[in-house]
Design an enzyme around this catalytic site. Structure first.
Site, PDB file in Angstrom:
ATOM      1  N   THR A 181       0.946  -1.070  -0.473  1.00 25.96           N
ATOM      2  CA  THR A 181       0.116  -0.041   0.248  1.00 25.96           C
ATOM      3  C   THR A 181       0.566   0.793   0.037  1.00 25.96           C
ATOM      4  O   THR A 181       0.340   2.244  -0.300  1.00 25.96           O
ATOM      5  CB  THR A 181      -0.741  -0.089   1.070  1.00 25.96           C
ATOM      6  OG1 THR A 181      -1.602  -1.228   1.242  1.00 25.96           O
ATOM      7  CG2 THR A 181      -1.915   1.457   1.035  1.00 25.96           C
TER       8      THR A 181
ATOM      9  N   SER B 299       0.382  -7.257  -0.792  1.00 26.47           N
ATOM     10  CA  SER B 299       1.500  -8.695  -0.093  1.00 26.47           C
ATOM     11  C   SER B 299       0.990  -9.675  -0.556  1.00 26.47           C
ATOM     12  O   SER B 299       1.260 -10.644   0.530  1.00 26.47           O
ATOM     13  CB  SER B 299       2.005  -7.666   0.903  1.00 26.47           C
ATOM     14  OG  SER B 299       0.238  -7.243   1.759  1.00 26.47           O
TER      15      SER B 299
ATOM     16  N   THR C 192       1.540  -4.416   4.343  1.00 31.59           N
ATOM     17  CA  THR C 192       1.001  -4.475   5.831  1.00 31.59           C
ATOM     18  C   THR C 192      -0.144  -5.899   5.759  1.00 31.59           C
ATOM     19  O   THR C 192       0.298  -6.611   6.672  1.00 31.59           O
ATOM     20  CB  THR C 192      -0.358  -3.355   6.098  1.00 31.59           C
ATOM     21  OG1 THR C 192      -1.514  -3.170   5.498  1.00 31.59           O
ATOM     22  CG2 THR C 192       0.118  -2.229   6.571  1.00 31.59           C
ATOM     23  N   ASP C 193      -0.627  -6.570   4.701  1.00 35.01           N
ATOM     24  CA  ASP C 193      -1.024  -7.985   4.794  1.00 35.01           C
ATOM     25  C   ASP C 193      -0.583  -8.922   5.526  1.00 35.01           C
ATOM     26  O   ASP C 193      -0.557  -9.907   6.294  1.00 35.01           O
ATOM     27  CB  ASP C 193      -2.718  -8.132   3.932  1.00 35.01           C
ATOM     28  CG  ASP C 193      -3.425  -7.180   3.431  1.00 35.01           C
ATOM     29  OD1 ASP C 193      -3.888  -6.365   5.039  1.00 35.01           O
ATOM     30  OD2 ASP C 193      -3.989  -6.109   2.823  1.00 35.01           O
TER      31      ASP C 193
END
Length: 310
Positions: A12, A52, A83-84
């Protein structure tokens, strides 16, 4: 002057809006510009440009090998990442880069760099702070926190303060400690690991099906301290655990609870499972257990089970 290497992988933080939603588009140079550091030399490598959710164990190997190859050329490393699956990558690098003697810092953002109200610049500067510190090891720098790589878990899908440290205290950059043993790269991973979440009424044949499919490791998210249905249940899981042992499939029992971890010594069902060879996941989050089991299996001969996750 500190010399830092920034490895950009997408996420992101590097995304821009498209007709189909956010997609990575920015480069590592954009990340370096946002850090705005005048007291360090930051070099950049655009290693990947992926959401990700598309990160796989092969990418963990790529990152770990790149860091290991140039480890002594830099004082610290920053890895920008979505972040995932950040916690999975952080855990994998934590175990793959054993006893690394400098900071490897993973960061990202909940909103793209340059968007109004983005947390990207704050997190990049936080990561830069850690990368220039005397900390030795892998950590996540995000939302004002520094979290050991094998303890990070994403707890919020949208909040800026998305990650928490599970099972251990956060990193204290003011009290760095040097590794007690030489650096070692563990770049082999056995991907024949499944993660299964237990639910009321689930059939133990689920375990048998994975064993029959050739999985060498199963992480079973049980109840409470890691319990699975025993002899008093309509269908006991204990025979399936026994079959896993005879088929050299390592079973790790962990908990669906976020905090306090798994301990198989509390209840009869846990004790019986341990007697049949199941390992307790302890306080490690599922992300760390997954990476650790893959790494340990890769170093365990075929036909044998992993005896310890330590």
């Amino acid at each position: 002057m500190k010399k830092i290497l920034l490895l950009a992988t997408g996420g992101t933080i590097a995304s821009r809006e498209t007709a189909h939603g956010l997609r990575p588009a920015l480069s590592g140079e954009d990340m370096r510009t946002a850090i705005g550091a005048a007291d360090a030399a930051i070099e950049v490598i655009d290693l990947l440009s992926l959401d990700s959710t598309n990160i796989a164990p092969s990418h963990w190997q790529m990152i770990a090998r790149r860091v290991a190859d140039v480890r002594t050329d830099y004082d610290g490393f920053i890895i920008t990442h979505g972040t995932d699956t950040m916690a999975y990558t952080a855990a994998a690098l934590y175990y793959m880069l054993e006893n690394i003697d400098r900071p490897v810092v993973i960061t990202g953002a909940q909103r793209p760099l340059g968007r109004d109200g983005s947390d990207a610049e704050q997190n990049l500067r936080l990561a830069y702070e850690a990368a220039c510190s005397g900390f030795a090891g892998v950590c996540v720098a995000f939302g004002g926190r520094f979290i050991h790589g094998n303890a990070a878990k994403k707890m919020y899908s949208l909040a800026d303060d998305a990650f928490r440290s599970i099972g251990r205290a956060e990193v204290d950059l003011s009290a760095p400690s040097a590794p007690s043993a030489p650096f070692r790269l563990h770049d082999a991973l056995d991907e024949r690991v499944a993660v299964i979440r237990l639910y009321p009424g689930m059939k133990p044949i689920t375990i048998d099906a994975h064993i029959a499919s050739g999985y060498r490791g199963i992480i079973l998210e049980g109840y409470g301290c890691g319990s699975v249905p025993g002899d008093d249940a309509e269908e006991s899981f204990l025979p399936s655990l026994d079959r896993a042992r005879t088929r050299a499939c390592t079973v790790v029992l962990t908990t669906q609870c976020i905090y306090d971890g798994a301990d198989l010594s509390h209840y009869e069902v846990g004790v019986r499972a341990a007697q049949l060879g199941a390992l307790a996941g302890g306080s490690l989050p599922i992300e760390a257990l997954y990476a650790r089991l893959m790494q340990r299996l890769a170093e365990t001969p075929e036909g044998e089970t992993v005896k310890s996750l330590k």
